[in-house]
Enzyme design. Structure first.
Site, short mmCIF file in Angstrom:
data_model
loop_
_atom_site.label_atom_id
_atom_site.label_comp_id
_atom_site.label_asym_id
_atom_site.label_seq_id
_atom_site.Cartn_x
_atom_site.Cartn_y
_atom_site.Cartn_z
N ASP A 109 43.83 49.39 47.38
CA ASP A 109 44.22 48.64 46.18
C ASP A 109 44.21 49.52 44.91
OD1 ASP A 109 44.03 46.39 47.92
OD2 ASP A 109 41.91 46.15 47.41
N GLU B 297 50.04 38.34 46.74
CA GLU B 297 48.89 38.92 46.01
C GLU B 297 49.32 40.26 45.43
OE1 GLU B 297 45.82 39.32 49.01
OE2 GLU B 297 46.86 40.95 50.02
#
Ligand code: FUB
Length: 324
Positions: free
Chosen positions: A14, A224
């Site tokens: 991420d 997301e």
């Protein structure tokens, strides 16, 4: 450019990349080994701290600045420090991070430092009114800062359709069929970067027909990993499609949309999740992302970077990975 992991001594995921003080800083999740079995809630992503990395050049040595923030020092957090991001405003650096609170509800917290690498001092409470996961900050040219966020399934966005947390909606994961998909969220940040100064807005993502993307459109709907960057005066909102594993983007004329879906940035990588950031550094644009090539396990990921080639429209069909 070699597609080697950025670092191999830790598992990282991420990645949120920013240029601060002339260097490229990366704020990733710090994956760790656990015995938790993979499930659709993402329980296997049981991270409990953050490290910050920096480099003077892409492809050059990467510095691990050590522990930047850990769960035990954040009073409101119970577990799962997921995908973070960072921002700079008025001489201070801010780290935004999602985590479950003591009731198991995902919220977004903020921590502050005088330097980009931290360590960061957390606020004792989550940002008032915040929910769900994957915060991404964006400071526009006029100085206004925004926080983008949201994630369905394990990210709990489906529990917030009424504006209040509804735990009974959790197991549904998302709507199905010919109805609008759940939308990512954004809010304006205060001058001190610690609170929302606007209502939380739903960001419209439309198809070419001007209609909202549908819940059944799993190749294109928001799942997301929100990210915002600006290029040639346009706002580029990019995100993951989750269970179809694409990174895609939409563009708009305002930081709060509406956005029009434009296409794919990255095809599925090795591993279930895909999550990225896009940054300009020394005149080139880069995509930071992750895969699981270092471990072969979904929850032990590694950050990678590749240059984004600015391809003339006519040639785009030949190379569909890099789209703007
Ligand atoms: O790293 C935990 C979660 O996995 C992130 O919050 C999601 O974006 C996905 O990458």
């Amino acid at each position: 450019m070699a597609l080697e992991p950025l670092v191999k001594h830790l598992f990282t995921a991420d990645p949120s990349a920013h240029v601060f003080e002339g260097k490229l800083f990366v704020y990733p999740s710090h994956d760790r080994k656990t015995d938790i079995k993979d499930n659709d809630n993402g329980d296997q992503y049981d991270m409990n701290d953050y490290h910050v990395f920096s480099m003077e050049s892409v492809g050059g040595p990467v510095t691990d600045h050590g522990l930047a923030l850990k769960a035990e020092t954040i009073p409101w957090v119970s577990k799962q420090l997921w995908a973070p991001d960072a921002a700079f405003k008025k001489g201070k650096y801010y780290l935004y991070f999602p985590a479950r609170d003591k009731d198991g509800v995902f919220r977004i917290g903020v921590a502050e430092s005088d330097v980009p690498q931290g360590p960061f001092k957390p606020e004792p409470e989550a940002i008032a009114g915040s929910y769900s996961i994957d915060p991404a900050s964006f400071v526009d040219d006029d100085g206004q800062a925004y926080l983008y966020f949201g994630g369905i399934w394990g990210g709990q966005l489906q529990c917030w359709t009424t504006g209040k947390f509804d735990g009974s909606a959790y197991a549904n994961m998302e709507a199905s069929g010919n109805v609008p998909a759940l939308l990512p969220r954004a809010a304006k940040l205060s001058e001190d970067m610690r609170s929302f100064t606007s209502n939380i807005k739903e960001l419209a993502i439309n198809g070419a027909d001007g209609q909202l993307l549908q819940a059944e459109d799993h190749d294109r709907r928001f799942f997301e990993a929100a990210w915002m960057h600006k290029y040639n005066g346009k706002y580029y909102f990019s995100y993951s499609t989750g269970d179809t594993h694409f990174l895609v983007y939409a563009t708009g004329d305002s930081p709060l949309g509406p956005f029009t879906y434009r296409g794919k940035i990255l095809n599925p990588v090795e591993g279930w999740t895909t999550h990225h950031s896009i940054v300009e550094f020394k005149g080139k644009w880069y995509l930071f992302y992750h895969d699981t090539s270092l471990s072969g396990e979904n929850h032990l990921r590694c950050v990678k970077v590749r240059e984004i080639l600015l391809i003339p429209k006519a040639d785009r069909k030949k190379i569909h990975e890099y789209l703007f």
